[in-house]
Design a protein around this motif. Structure first.
Motif, mmCIF file in Angstrom:
data_model
loop_
_atom_site.group_PDB
_atom_site.id
_atom_site.type_symbol
_atom_site.label_atom_id
_atom_site.label_comp_id
_atom_site.label_asym_id
_atom_site.label_seq_id
_atom_site.Cartn_x
_atom_site.Cartn_y
_atom_site.Cartn_z
ATOM 1 N N GLU A 51 50.049 -14.446 12.659
ATOM 2 C CA GLU A 51 49.739 -14.885 11.542
ATOM 3 C C GLU A 51 50.774 -14.366 9.919
ATOM 4 O O GLU A 51 52.055 -15.038 9.371
ATOM 5 C CB GLU A 51 49.015 -16.211 11.651
ATOM 6 C CG GLU A 51 49.243 -16.955 10.013
ATOM 7 C CD GLU A 51 48.392 -17.756 9.473
ATOM 8 O OE1 GLU A 51 47.661 -18.837 8.983
ATOM 9 O OE2 GLU A 51 46.957 -17.690 10.030
ATOM 10 N N ARG A 52 50.264 -13.099 10.219
ATOM 11 C CA ARG A 52 50.731 -12.979 8.453
ATOM 12 C C ARG A 52 52.104 -12.926 8.721
ATOM 13 O O ARG A 52 53.002 -12.647 7.721
ATOM 14 C CB ARG A 52 49.699 -11.495 8.664
ATOM 15 C CG ARG A 52 48.234 -11.684 8.121
ATOM 16 C CD ARG A 52 47.879 -10.928 7.444
ATOM 17 N NE ARG A 52 47.800 -9.751 7.896
ATOM 18 C CZ ARG A 52 46.588 -9.357 9.173
ATOM 19 N NH1 ARG A 52 45.302 -10.436 9.647
ATOM 20 N NH2 ARG A 52 46.886 -8.719 10.208
ATOM 21 N N TRP A 53 52.033 -12.124 9.972
ATOM 22 C CA TRP A 53 54.071 -11.245 10.527
ATOM 23 C C TRP A 53 54.902 -13.184 9.785
ATOM 24 O O TRP A 53 55.554 -12.696 9.746
ATOM 25 C CB TRP A 53 53.733 -11.125 11.456
ATOM 26 C CG TRP A 53 55.421 -10.681 11.808
ATOM 27 C CD1 TRP A 53 56.046 -9.635 11.586
ATOM 28 C CD2 TRP A 53 56.062 -11.075 12.863
ATOM 29 N NE1 TRP A 53 57.170 -9.267 11.734
ATOM 30 C CE2 TRP A 53 57.094 -10.083 13.214
ATOM 31 C CE3 TRP A 53 55.472 -11.295 14.333
ATOM 32 C CZ2 TRP A 53 58.177 -9.842 13.933
ATOM 33 C CZ3 TRP A 53 56.366 -11.728 15.513
ATOM 34 C CH2 TRP A 53 57.601 -11.187 15.000
ATOM 35 N N ARG A 68 54.208 -15.758 8.373
ATOM 36 C CA ARG A 68 54.039 -16.203 6.887
ATOM 37 C C ARG A 68 55.608 -15.370 6.480
ATOM 38 O O ARG A 68 56.255 -15.166 5.979
ATOM 39 C CB ARG A 68 53.178 -16.207 5.766
ATOM 40 C CG ARG A 68 51.943 -17.342 7.061
ATOM 41 C CD ARG A 68 50.508 -16.738 5.973
ATOM 42 N NE ARG A 68 50.128 -18.369 7.037
ATOM 43 C CZ ARG A 68 49.476 -18.875 6.417
ATOM 44 N NH1 ARG A 68 50.472 -19.825 5.313
ATOM 45 N NH2 ARG A 68 48.345 -19.794 6.484
ATOM 46 N N GLU A 69 55.755 -13.933 7.159
ATOM 47 C CA GLU A 69 56.599 -13.021 5.975
ATOM 48 C C GLU A 69 57.856 -13.228 6.445
ATOM 49 O O GLU A 69 59.297 -13.863 5.882
ATOM 50 C CB GLU A 69 55.840 -11.570 6.742
ATOM 51 C CG GLU A 69 54.595 -10.935 5.654
ATOM 52 C CD GLU A 69 54.917 -9.679 6.208
ATOM 53 O OE1 GLU A 69 55.195 -8.927 6.792
ATOM 54 O OE2 GLU A 69 53.553 -8.917 6.378
ATOM 55 N N LEU A 70 57.912 -13.707 7.862
ATOM 56 C CA LEU A 70 58.626 -14.037 8.310
ATOM 57 C C LEU A 70 59.816 -15.085 7.892
ATOM 58 O O LEU A 70 60.821 -15.741 7.304
ATOM 59 C CB LEU A 70 59.357 -14.666 9.814
ATOM 60 C CG LEU A 70 58.870 -13.674 11.085
ATOM 61 C CD1 LEU A 70 59.102 -13.453 12.008
ATOM 62 C CD2 LEU A 70 60.342 -12.467 10.165
ATOM 63 N N ALA A 127 58.292 -17.046 4.512
ATOM 64 C CA ALA A 127 59.005 -16.259 3.251
ATOM 65 C C ALA A 127 60.206 -15.729 3.049
ATOM 66 O O ALA A 127 61.122 -16.001 2.352
ATOM 67 C CB ALA A 127 58.578 -15.341 2.902
ATOM 68 N N ASP A 128 61.024 -15.355 4.523
ATOM 69 C CA ASP A 128 62.692 -15.037 3.510
ATOM 70 C C ASP A 128 63.034 -15.584 4.014
ATOM 71 O O ASP A 128 64.680 -15.448 3.610
ATOM 72 C CB ASP A 128 63.050 -13.039 5.136
ATOM 73 C CG ASP A 128 61.311 -12.279 4.905
ATOM 74 O OD1 ASP A 128 61.011 -11.733 3.499
ATOM 75 O OD2 ASP A 128 61.370 -11.279 5.258
ATOM 76 N N ASP A 129 63.409 -16.735 4.864
ATOM 77 C CA ASP A 129 64.255 -17.739 5.105
ATOM 78 C C ASP A 129 64.839 -18.766 3.656
ATOM 79 O O ASP A 129 63.880 -18.704 2.714
ATOM 80 C CB ASP A 129 63.485 -18.951 6.186
ATOM 81 C CG ASP A 129 63.870 -18.236 6.998
ATOM 82 O OD1 ASP A 129 64.347 -17.437 7.263
ATOM 83 O OD2 ASP A 129 63.303 -18.707 7.933
#
Length: 107
Positions: A97-99, A101-103, A105-107
């Motif tokens: 889930e953390r990963w 959310r990072e993915l 956020a980059d969009d």
């Protein structure tokens, strides 16, 4: 001569293959909080049909990831719970889930 397979790589691929099955991650996440009856799982897995849910639970039971417990009735009740083999899934799910959310956020 066949090439030797790294057991760590195979273990990783087995775990990814398991989680890639439709609805598996959701079912495992729901069972993290304790045992649930089939009807409770069906209610909480919005959009998953009873036939699909039943098939997925049977697959997870066959792999000894989920245990099925029959409680004498009347009425007879069936509960599903995570086995000790799957208790670490909570940590894995949190990391994914953390990963994720990072993915996003980059969009």
């Amino acid at each position: 001569m066949s090439k030797r397979v790294d057991p760590h790589c195979r273990a990783f691929q087995d775990a990814v293959d398991l989680l890639a099955r439709p609805w598996t991650g959701l079912i495992l996440s729901l069972l993290q909080n304790g045992p649930l009856r089939f009807g409770e799982l069906e209610e909480r897995t919005h959009g998953v049909g009873a036939k699909t849910l039943s098939a997925r639970l049977k697959e997870l039971e066959a792999r000894r990831i989920v245990a099925r417990h029959v409680q004498a009735g009347p009425p007879v009740r069936v509960q599903y719970t995570l086995t000790s083999k799957c208790r670490a899934f909570g940590q894995v799910a949190a990391a994914i889930e953390r990963w994720g959310r990072e993915l996003v956020a980059d969009d």
